[in-house]
Design a protein around this motif. Structure first.
Motif, PDB file in Angstrom:
ATOM      1  N   GLY A  56       0.560  10.711   0.773  1.00 40.94           N
ATOM      2  CA  GLY A  56       0.596   9.635   2.078  1.00 40.94           C
ATOM      3  C   GLY A  56      -0.839   8.820   1.968  1.00 40.94           C
ATOM      4  O   GLY A  56      -1.719   8.863   1.220  1.00 40.94           O
ATOM      5  N   ILE A  57      -0.588   7.666   2.785  1.00 42.31           N
ATOM      6  CA  ILE A  57      -1.923   6.754   2.954  1.00 42.31           C
ATOM      7  C   ILE A  57      -2.065   6.501   4.496  1.00 42.31           C
ATOM      8  O   ILE A  57      -1.019   6.774   5.323  1.00 42.31           O
ATOM      9  CB  ILE A  57      -1.753   5.554   2.260  1.00 42.31           C
ATOM     10  N   ASN A 107      -8.756   8.156  -6.263  1.00 40.90           N
ATOM     11  CA  ASN A 107      -8.455   6.655  -6.648  1.00 40.90           C
ATOM     12  C   ASN A 107      -7.486   5.966  -5.967  1.00 40.90           C
ATOM     13  O   ASN A 107      -7.327   4.684  -6.006  1.00 40.90           O
ATOM     14  CB  ASN A 107      -7.836   7.018  -8.342  1.00 40.90           C
ATOM     15  N   MET A 108      -6.614   6.633  -5.236  1.00 41.38           N
ATOM     16  CA  MET A 108      -5.846   5.946  -4.105  1.00 41.38           C
ATOM     17  C   MET A 108      -6.728   4.923  -3.343  1.00 41.38           C
ATOM     18  O   MET A 108      -6.050   3.970  -3.097  1.00 41.38           O
ATOM     19  CB  MET A 108      -4.984   6.888  -3.583  1.00 41.38           C
ATOM     20  N   VAL A 109      -7.759   5.694  -2.664  1.00 42.32           N
ATOM     21  CA  VAL A 109      -8.210   4.760  -1.591  1.00 42.32           C
ATOM     22  C   VAL A 109      -9.297   3.630  -2.403  1.00 42.32           C
ATOM     23  O   VAL A 109      -9.292   2.710  -2.001  1.00 42.32           O
ATOM     24  CB  VAL A 109      -9.358   6.046  -1.054  1.00 42.32           C
ATOM     25  N   GLN A 150       0.777  -1.246  -0.049  1.00 49.22           N
ATOM     26  CA  GLN A 150      -0.071   0.030   0.068  1.00 49.22           C
ATOM     27  C   GLN A 150       0.705   1.423  -0.122  1.00 49.22           C
ATOM     28  O   GLN A 150       0.545   2.294  -0.585  1.00 49.22           O
ATOM     29  CB  GLN A 150      -0.832  -0.100   1.232  1.00 49.22           C
ATOM     30  N   ALA A 151       1.848   1.120   0.896  1.00 46.91           N
ATOM     31  CA  ALA A 151       2.853   2.398   0.790  1.00 46.91           C
ATOM     32  C   ALA A 151       3.618   2.587  -0.814  1.00 46.91           C
ATOM     33  O   ALA A 151       3.765   3.753  -1.024  1.00 46.91           O
ATOM     34  CB  ALA A 151       3.874   2.067   1.703  1.00 46.91           C
ATOM     35  N   LEU A 152       3.788   1.564  -1.390  1.00 53.32           N
ATOM     36  CA  LEU A 152       4.291   1.924  -2.582  1.00 53.32           C
ATOM     37  C   LEU A 152       3.202   2.457  -3.773  1.00 53.32           C
ATOM     38  O   LEU A 152       3.854   3.297  -4.585  1.00 53.32           O
ATOM     39  CB  LEU A 152       4.425   0.409  -3.360  1.00 53.32           C
ATOM     40  N   LEU A 153       2.164   2.304  -3.368  1.00 57.01           N
ATOM     41  CA  LEU A 153       0.989   3.378  -4.062  1.00 57.01           C
ATOM     42  C   LEU A 153       1.276   4.828  -3.862  1.00 57.01           C
ATOM     43  O   LEU A 153       1.116   5.591  -4.631  1.00 57.01           O
ATOM     44  CB  LEU A 153      -0.360   2.919  -3.880  1.00 57.01           C
TER      45      LEU A 153
END
Length: 783
Positions: A278-279, A138-140, A103-106
């Motif tokens: 960030g996520i 789009n990330m989420v 997920q962090a790579l996104l």
């Protein structure tokens, strides 16, 4: 001026005291102020403690963490806005660096995209807030494990605004909402660790990677435009920062962990820090693992904080309960079972255990001390679900009866030894070599010993003793019998007139060699192939234990069979040899019997081993039957007739009977007594006199004459008598005048011997009275 780390610690202490004071009033609980704050905030947990008091202190601190987490979640809207309350670095390593790297790579990908856009994008694109909001949405949407995502800009970095942060997050009903987080949350302070650390990292521009490539834009439908150089500053996963787990008060009101990585703007030919990509990971969907760490597992600050009673239970994590204490269950260890055998779920719930443990700490109840333990299984069970046995119980009554019968039979061996000593001078025993008979009895005693050893529960020691007794006893007992038969065969096959004498000492020397060979095999197996106790399954489904059977046992069985086959060959050779008291015939029967029954036992043992159902009681009964049908029957063959003859003629010292086997299977029965023989001539007297002198000389040579030698002596006696008869008959025909002289000598001897006796008497020669009368011989006398 104080150093930065000390000032931050002091600030942290002030914040913590304020939070504790508020919590005491709002939640009505007492907050424990940690004695050693960490630089990054939260509590310091020493994961390298080794002593029991230190481990107990760590567990109490972790318990306080988890209680506080639950209280914050219960009254989350009454907390102080911000992200100051966080946990230790152990959780960072457990749930961030390894678990959510994908997920962090996104976020890393979005950061590099934003850097290129702010370097080469059009002004219209840069001014489009919809584009920026769509990026974070789009990330989420792309990963269900991401709770929220955002691109937060630094001060005055977007359209002259103080702050700007497009932020998308999941709502309670599952939908995704997008907003500007900066409207309700000022993240520029040091308290916002996720933004502060990324900005600090971006100050070292030279540490980042620069990529250089080319771009070819479309010129028309058939060709590309001019190739342009495309270079940009890029970030990697290692350039980002994982925050400590914190409670997002004022934002999403959940426990979360954040990964941020910087992205850059481009002005005047240089890159500068623009903001963060960030996520957020919702820790409520992440399970806390309070169970012990695996030997090579990741660092986990909550490890070993479960309240399972380790003596009888073990901790198993339960997934899906989220970031809360009690996310485990205490199941019974192997060898124990759950007390409530009818319960649908045979384990103790971690949430219940945590509550009862807190009641114990607070002195409310001792329920925790008296419960939450499992009960031991029946003896020998690896696992069980109730107290019922899982190992086959031996039939001790049957075994005791078999052992008692075997003991009675074994008591007969000392009696037989006494018998061979007491009547060693009796001809029926003397002809059978009493010393060898005692050696046979010693071997028979050892052959009975496996029954005694197998009575007890199987173990490595009993398995070793069993094959030692069997092999040594077999070599002694049947080795002696086969050597006796071998001696008869050697003498019987002699074609020359030279006398062959094989003494008992010679046989015992050869017997020692046989025993040594068997003993060497047993020693080699003990050192190289120690018997094992193997587990089988009884027909009832219960486990049963018995000695292993491998190629060592098969080799021993084959060696015994070959040894007995050699004995059978010897028995066939001597089947027509003359034998006193039929002993060679009894030995042959014993060897035939042992061969057939041993073959049967070895075949039956195959069906009592794996994969066939195991039955130790049946195996013990088979060993008992085999021992008695072989060893007991052998002793009956050897000693039955001897005991019968000794008891029958006991006290009759003036009469001894024996039977001689002839070469054709027949024989002649002779009776020798001290009674006068009326119709016996001088020839018989001379023959007996000559043979008696030979016998006396033989007796003087040794008392242990073999059976075959005595048979040969008897044949010599008869042959000599026939030769003397022929000699005197021919003498009578050629010298008739000797008849009158012999008659006169006989009458004179009668008068001198007993002049007063009126009844006729015969001369006494070597203790035997004979009548010399040559007239009784006819010319047709048969030789």
């Amino acid at each position: 001026m104080l150093p930065t780390c000390l000032s931050r610690n002091f600030s942290w202490m002030i914040v913590w005291l304020a939070v504790s004071f508020c919590a005491c009033n709002v939640f009505n609980y007492t907050a424990i102020v940690p004695t050693s704050p960490s630089i990054d905030g939260g509590f310091v947990v020493n994961l390298t403690t080794t002593t029991e008091p230190e481990k107990a202190a760590v567990n109490d601190t972790i318990a306080y963490f988890l209680e506080t987490i639950e209280k914050y979640a219960y009254r989350k809207y009454d907390c102080k806005p911000g992200t100051e309350f966080n946990l230790g670095k152990g959780v960072l390593q457990q749930y961030g660096i390894n678990k959510f790297k994908r997920q962090a790579l996104l976020a890393v990908n979005r950061a590099n995209l934003m850097t290129r856009i702010w370097k080469n994008g059009s002004q219209a694109l840069l001014d489009s807030e919809y584009f920026l909001y769509t990026q974070v949405r789009n990330m989420v949407e792309g990963d269900p494990d991401i709770f929220a995502g955002g691109n937060c800009y630094d001060h005055m970095e977007y359209k002259g605004r103080h702050l700007f942060c497009p932020y998308a997050y999941r709502t309670e009903n599952g939908s995704i909402n997008v907003k500007d987080l900066s409207v309700e949350y000022d993240y520029l302070g040091n308290g916002s660790d996720w933004f502060f650390e990324a900005r600090q990292q971006a100050k070292q521009i030279e540490d980042f990677n620069f990529t250089v490539g080319t771009s070819q834009w479309r010129y028309n439908q058939t060709s590309h435009g001019i190739t342009e150089i495309d270079s940009s500053l890029t970030v990697t996963y290692d350039d980002g920062h994982w925050t400590l787990p914190y409670f997002d008060c004022g934002g999403s009101y959940i426990w979360m962990i954040t990964y941020t990585v910087p992205f850059f703007g481009f002005d005047n030919g240089t890159f500068h820090f623009k903001g963060t990509s960030g996520i957020d990971i919702d820790l409520q969907k992440v399970d806390i693992d309070q169970c012990p760490n695996e030997p090579s597992g990741e660092l986990n600050v909550f490890a070993n904080s479960a309240r399972c009673k380790n003596s009888t239970t073990r901790c198993v994590p339960i997934s899906g309960l989220g970031f809360r204490r009690g996310s485990y269950k205490c199941v019974c260890k192997d060898g124990f079972y759950f007390p409530d055998t009818k319960a649908p779920n045979k384990f103790y719930n971690g949430s219940t255990i945590e509550v009862k443990y807190r009641e114990k700490i607070d002195g409310i109840s001792d329920y925790y001390e008296q419960n939450f333990e499992c009960l031991p299984c029946a003896e020998g069970c690896d696992t069980c679900e109730d107290p019922s046995p899982c190992v086959l119980t031996l039939n001790w009554i049957q075994r005791s009866v078999v052992l008692a019968v075997s003991g009675v039979i074994m008591c007969g061996i000392p009696a037989l030894i006494w018998f061979t000593v007491q009547y060693r001078d009796v001809k029926v025993l003397k002809a059978a070599s009493p010393v060898l008979l005692r050696i046979v009895l010693l071997g028979a005693f050892l052959l009975y010993c496996p029954l005694v050893v197998s009575y007890f529960e199987v173990s490595v020691v009993t398995c070793c003793l069993r094959f030692w007794f069997r092999e040594i006893g077999f070599s002694i007992s049947y080795g002696a019998l086969l050597l006796k038969t071998w001696r008869i065969s050697v003498v019987f096959r002699v074609r020359s007139a030279q006398r062959i004498k094989i003494s008992d000492t010679d046989l015992m020397k050869r017997l020692l060699i046989i025993v040594f060979i068997f003993g060497t095999y047993c020693a080699a197996r003990t050192m190289a192939g120690m018997p094992r106790v193997v587990q089988g399954k009884h027909a009832s489904g219960l486990k049963a234990f018995q000695c292993s059977s491998d190629w060592w046992d098969h080799s021993a069985a084959i060696a015994e069979l070959l040894f007995l086959l050699w004995g059978i060959r010897l028995c066939i050779v001597v089947r027509k040899a003359p034998s006193e008291f039929n002993e060679s015939r009894f030995i042959s029967w014993a060897i035939y019997n042992e061969t057939l029954l041993s073959l049967f036992l070895n075949v039956s043992m195959i069906f009592l081993q794996d994969p066939f159902p195991a039955n130790p009681d049946l195996l013990y009964l088979v060993i008992f039957i085999h021992s008695n049908l072989t060893t007991t029957v052998t002793l009956a063959f050897l000693f039955g007739s001897k005991v019968y003859m000794v008891l029958k003629y006991r006290g009759k010292n003036n009469e001894v009977q024996h039977t001689t086997m002839m070469s054709k299977g027949g024989g002649s029965r002779h009776t020798y007594s001290n009674k006068p023989t009326m119709n016996t001539d001088t020839i018989t007297s001379n023959a007996n006199s000559t043979f008696d002198r030979y016998a006396e000389k033989s007796n003087a040579d040794g008392e242990s004459e073999s059976l075959l030698e005595k048979d040969i002596q008897e044949e010599f006696r008869r042959l000599y008598m026939q030769l003397e008869t022929l000699k005197h008959r021919n003498m009578k025909i050629g010298n008739r005048h000797l008849q009158h002289k012999l008659s006169a000598m006989t009458e004179a001897a009668q008068k001198d011997d007993s002049p007063e006796e009126s009844k006729p008497c015969t001369p006494n020669m070597n203790g035997k009275r004979v009548i010399i009368n040559l007239d009784d011989f006819k010319e047709s006398t048969r030789l």
